[in-house]
Motif scaffolding. Sequence first.
Motif, PDB file in Angstrom:
ATOM      1  N   CYS A 109      28.202  22.715  41.836  1.00 50.44           N
ATOM      2  CA  CYS A 109      27.292  23.613  42.549  1.00 50.44           C
ATOM      3  C   CYS A 109      25.850  23.210  42.263  1.00 50.44           C
ATOM      4  CB  CYS A 109      27.539  25.049  42.103  1.00 50.44           C
ATOM      5  SG  CYS A 109      26.340  26.241  42.696  1.00 50.44           S
ATOM      6  N   THR A 110      25.575  22.851  41.016  1.00 49.64           N
ATOM      7  CA  THR A 110      24.220  22.460  40.628  1.00 49.64           C
ATOM      8  C   THR A 110      23.749  21.250  41.437  1.00 49.64           C
ATOM      9  OG1 THR A 110      24.768  23.222  38.404  1.00 49.64           O
ATOM     10  CG2 THR A 110      22.765  21.911  38.631  1.00 49.64           C
ATOM     11  N   ALA A 111      24.637  20.266  41.581  1.00 48.27           N
ATOM     12  CA  ALA A 111      24.308  19.080  42.383  1.00 48.27           C
ATOM     13  C   ALA A 111      23.985  19.488  43.820  1.00 48.27           C
ATOM     14  CB  ALA A 111      25.470  18.088  42.350  1.00 48.27           C
ATOM     15  N   GLU A 134      21.126  29.451  49.358  1.00 52.61           N
ATOM     16  CA  GLU A 134      22.037  30.433  48.767  1.00 52.61           C
ATOM     17  C   GLU A 134      22.818  29.787  47.625  1.00 52.61           C
ATOM     18  OE1 GLU A 134      23.590  31.395  53.106  1.00 52.61           O
ATOM     19  OE2 GLU A 134      24.432  32.815  51.656  1.00 52.61           O
ATOM     20  N   ASP A 135      22.681  30.334  46.436  1.00 49.89           N
ATOM     21  CA  ASP A 135      23.539  29.935  45.322  1.00 49.89           C
ATOM     22  C   ASP A 135      24.832  30.737  45.476  1.00 49.89           C
ATOM     23  OD1 ASP A 135      24.950  29.747  42.942  1.00 49.89           O
ATOM     24  OD2 ASP A 135      23.140  29.529  41.721  1.00 49.89           O
ATOM     25  N   CYS A 136      25.872  30.049  45.928  1.00 55.68           N
ATOM     26  CA  CYS A 136      27.138  30.701  46.260  1.00 55.68           C
ATOM     27  C   CYS A 136      28.197  30.473  45.174  1.00 55.68           C
ATOM     28  CB  CYS A 136      27.655  30.172  47.592  1.00 55.68           C
ATOM     29  SG  CYS A 136      26.565  30.519  48.981  1.00 55.68           S
ATOM     30  N   PHE A 168      28.498  26.041  46.578  1.00 50.34           N
ATOM     31  CA  PHE A 168      29.596  26.741  45.890  1.00 50.34           C
ATOM     32  C   PHE A 168      30.009  25.980  44.634  1.00 50.34           C
ATOM     33  CE2 PHE A 168      29.607  28.086  50.223  1.00 50.34           C
ATOM     34  CZ  PHE A 168      30.023  29.401  50.211  1.00 50.34           C
ATOM     35  N   SER A 169      30.633  26.700  43.699  1.00 52.24           N
ATOM     36  CA  SER A 169      31.085  26.092  42.450  1.00 52.24           C
ATOM     37  C   SER A 169      32.598  26.201  42.305  1.00 52.24           C
ATOM     38  CB  SER A 169      30.433  26.796  41.257  1.00 52.24           C
ATOM     39  OG  SER A 169      30.992  26.298  40.042  1.00 52.24           O
ATOM     40  N   PHE A 170      33.215  25.121  41.846  1.00 52.46           N
ATOM     41  CA  PHE A 170      34.644  25.129  41.541  1.00 52.46           C
ATOM     42  C   PHE A 170      34.891  24.860  40.065  1.00 52.46           C
ATOM     43  CE2 PHE A 170      34.352  23.396  46.043  1.00 52.46           C
ATOM     44  CZ  PHE A 170      34.463  24.658  46.623  1.00 52.46           C
ATOM     45  N   VAL A 226      36.214  28.798  35.661  1.00 47.72           N
ATOM     46  CA  VAL A 226      36.317  30.272  35.683  1.00 47.72           C
ATOM     47  C   VAL A 226      35.895  30.897  37.016  1.00 47.72           C
ATOM     48  CG1 VAL A 226      36.047  30.590  33.191  1.00 47.72           C
ATOM     49  CG2 VAL A 226      34.026  30.673  34.669  1.00 47.72           C
ATOM     50  N   LYS A 227      35.492  30.095  37.975  1.00 46.96           N
ATOM     51  CA  LYS A 227      35.053  30.661  39.259  1.00 46.96           C
ATOM     52  C   LYS A 227      36.269  31.033  40.131  1.00 46.96           C
ATOM     53  CE  LYS A 227      30.982  29.883  37.656  1.00 46.96           C
ATOM     54  NZ  LYS A 227      29.697  29.294  37.957  1.00 46.96           N
ATOM     55  N   HIS A 228      36.044  31.316  41.396  1.00 53.02           N
ATOM     56  CA  HIS A 228      37.133  31.847  42.224  1.00 53.02           C
ATOM     57  C   HIS A 228      38.274  30.865  42.453  1.00 53.02           C
ATOM     58  CE1 HIS A 228      34.044  34.794  43.055  1.00 53.02           C
ATOM     59  NE2 HIS A 228      34.985  35.588  43.488  1.00 53.02           N
ATOM     60  N   TYR A 276      27.129  38.063  31.901  1.00 50.94           N
ATOM     61  CA  TYR A 276      26.514  37.436  33.086  1.00 50.94           C
ATOM     62  C   TYR A 276      25.187  38.095  33.386  1.00 50.94           C
ATOM     63  CZ  TYR A 276      30.400  34.460  34.174  1.00 50.94           C
ATOM     64  OH  TYR A 276      31.334  33.467  34.135  1.00 50.94           O
ATOM     65  N   TYR A 277      24.059  37.442  33.009  1.00 50.43           N
ATOM     66  CA  TYR A 277      23.970  36.222  32.208  1.00 50.43           C
ATOM     67  C   TYR A 277      23.237  36.586  30.933  1.00 50.43           C
ATOM     68  CZ  TYR A 277      25.628  33.901  36.386  1.00 50.43           C
ATOM     69  OH  TYR A 277      26.402  33.524  37.439  1.00 50.43           O
ATOM     70  N   PRO A 278      23.389  35.821  29.856  1.00 46.62           N
ATOM     71  CA  PRO A 278      22.910  36.249  28.535  1.00 46.62           C
ATOM     72  C   PRO A 278      21.408  36.522  28.447  1.00 46.62           C
ATOM     73  CG  PRO A 278      23.797  34.007  28.481  1.00 46.62           C
ATOM     74  CD  PRO A 278      24.090  34.540  29.825  1.00 46.62           C
TER      75      PRO A 278
END
Length: 383
Positions: A56-58, A152-154, A176-178, A181-183, A321-323
């Motif tokens: 997702c960061t990329a 959008e950070d999805c 989006f992130s995979f 711990v994500k969806h 979420y988040y510290p």
Amino acid sequence: MRAIPFGAPIIGQEERDAVTEVLGGTQLVHGPRAKTFEHDFVEFAGGGHAVSVSSCTAGLHLAYFYRGIGPGDEVIVPAQTHVATAHAVEFTSATPVFVDAEARSGNIDLDLVEAAITPRTKAISVVHYLGLPVDMDRVNAVAGAHDLFVVEDCALAVGSRYKGVHAGLLGDVGSFSFYPVKHMTTAEGGMVLSRHPEIVARIERQRAFGVDRQLGERKMPGLYDVTMLGYNYRMNELQAALGVEQLKRVPGFLEKRAENYSVLADHLRGIDEVDVLASASEGPFQSSYYCLSAVLDDRTAQRRFDIINVMKSRSVGTSIYYPMPVPHLAYYREKYGYSTETYPVAARISNQSIALPVGPHLDGDDMEQIARTLKAAIKETSP
Ligand SMILES: *Cc1c(COP(=O)(O)O)cnc(C)c1O
């Protein structure tokens, strides 16, 4: 009592077989599976164009890179998010300008955005916090008035929809992130989604060295030109094979998450010391139910880590979420001189909340056990 981890990937025989099949072949990158995954993701989202990336960061970085955002530019970033949302801006040498959260949901406080905009502002990023979509009509109205690019950070928004439109298709581009711990997971991985085909077409080159032709498009092996600067942010075929199989499970995952959230929220209603952050679907906002954030009252929050420890000792996994609000993290504090007195709403969520799991690896009995354990922990740690 069985252990309740905060997150646990659900990997079945289908995933194992798909990955093994890739390993049995010769094409580990640039293969058909990444294409299939992108195609299936568009189908799942119900429209748009997609390109797979390494995280997702990329994808977030590529969004700003695509837009040519750089030194001297400013980007609006929510204070209550993963550090990646801000780091992606830092990569370009632009300056993130943080905006506090709204207390009710933890999403960016849209009442505060206008005041953060300057002549240098080039983009606004939002995170659909814990899966509850941001009011994107309002975001797009502000963006339209100031000619801002909307990112959008999805990362927590697989399955999040606003007025029926999937996250990532609401602004200019979403990522989006995979992460496990994500969806859904590809171990590491991400997907860029956009309603604008030209954005995705260019990002597709920019994630792979800026080469003008992908491997399969080359008439002669090794014959290509480089027409722009680009990174190496591709997703490989092992990840994509995982993604194709995981995506098939997502509708079931989302159903289970919604059900778990509702059961857990019901159980928590009886605990006076706890307020639940609004992350459930309502009206035009369809949540992806990433987790349930239990916000402790001011007094109880002072012993939050004791409460978390008691829960841990009884095998109930939690997270935060988040510290810290991102501007309070040492890197940002030191670079930009933020005091910890700033962003009070985001800070309250960081300091007083406990994220409780609602993932599809858990069921209604687990929700009951989480609530019971939280209640007991609050009681037992009471001075
Ligand atoms: C997890 C997360 C990220 C980072 O995702 P990666 O795929 O690990 O790069 C970014 N933003 C948010 C809001 C996240 O929760």
